[in-house]
Write an enzyme that holds these catalytic residues in place. Structure first.
Site, PDB file in Angstrom:
ATOM      1  N   ALA A   1      -5.003   4.145  -3.950  1.00  0.00           N
ATOM      2  CA  ALA A   1      -5.805   5.004  -3.075  1.00  0.00           C
ATOM      3  C   ALA A   1      -6.909   5.624  -3.916  1.00  0.00           C
ATOM      4  CB  ALA A   1      -4.937   6.098  -2.459  1.00  0.00           C
TER       5      ALA A   1
ATOM      6  N   LYS B   1       0.888  -1.167   0.000  1.00  0.00           N
ATOM      7  CA  LYS B   1       0.000   0.000   0.000  1.00  0.00           C
ATOM      8  C   LYS B   1       0.924   1.214   0.000  1.00  0.00           C
ATOM      9  CE  LYS B   1      -4.022   2.213   0.982  1.00  0.00           C
ATOM     10  NZ  LYS B   1      -5.312   2.081   0.288  1.00  0.00           N
TER      11      LYS B   1
END
Length: 243
Positions: free
Chosen positions: A109, A37
């Site tokens: 995101a 991430k």
């Protein structure tokens, strides 16, 4: 090493739960998998973020978070507001390539063109020459959002690994049922998975046992869909429930 990027048609469409499901599916296939991430927002230092949720649901896997910002905003906006340096495309691509796994899943995101730093997930996909899996909503608005995302991928020459419905409702309304049929026809990309709404609240054992039933037979994260192939229709079980 193979890399699969996960994007959404918007925020809150189920990217993290789908990332966990992909990770669990890879582990069920005995495929060494890692998850990255690049930027986590809206979580304070020391608090569990999206990668902690992936590990809770899918099991212990190597994970990497490159930056964290406290405000729940687009990563580059959040970074600027707290005075943090912006992530660069080169450092992010290098970090992803450095993960020791046969498959690395990268969760973006928000949507495809949200700025992670000085770049977008689309830029990262081109840099890594990696396919992108699109997580879409089930209901009204998803046809436009999904087709826009896939057209952006096509225009950039980035392969689409398929579409996954991120939260399929236990009692789908008419729009959801129609979208299930229309998405492959309009985008030319198959729906390769449908994750029932609410499964993010499940425990690890229940989640991992159910994961294989959420994806099309024969589909694997190690064999992403080639956008040059004709789309197929997968009659996923609309009676699935996350309750």
């Amino acid at each position: 090493m193979n890399t699969l990027l996960v994007t959404g048609t918007s925020t809150d469409v189920g990217k993290t739960v789908v990332t966990a499901a992909l990770t669990a599916l890879a582990r069920a296939e005995a495929l060494p998998v890692a998850v990255c991430k690049p930027a986590q927002t809206g979580v304070a230092p020391g608090e569990p973020g999206d990668l902690a949720e992936v590990r809770r649901l899918a099991g212990p896997v190597p994970t990497l978070e490159l930056a964290r910002y406290p405000e729940p905003l687009a990563p580059d906006t959040a970074a600027r507001r707290c005075g943090a340096p912006l992530l660069t495309l080169d450092e992010t691509a290098t970090a992803v390539r450095g993960l020791d796994a046969e498959l690395t899943v990268v969760e973006g995101a928000g949507g495809l063109l949200v700025r992670i730093g000085e770049f977008t997930l689309l830029d990262l996909a081109r840099e890594l020459d990696a396919p992108v899996l699109v997580v879409a909503a089930a209901g009204l608005g998803t046809l436009n959002h999904t087709e826009l995302t896939i057209r952006a991928l096509d225009a950039a020459g980035v392969r689409c690994a398929g579409v996954v419905i991120g939260a399929w409702p236990a009692e789908p309304d008419l729009a959801s049922v129609c979208n299930r049929e229309d998405l492959p026809r309009l985008t030319g990309v198959p729906i390769v998975g449908a994750v029932p709404a609410g499964v993010g609240a499940w425990d690890h054992d229940r989640f991992t046992a159910a994961v294989p039933g959420w994806f099309a037979p024969g589909w694997s994260p190690r064999l992403p869909f080639n956008s040059d192939s004709p789309p197929s229709t997968w009659g996923f079980d609309t009676s699935q429930s996350g309750t």
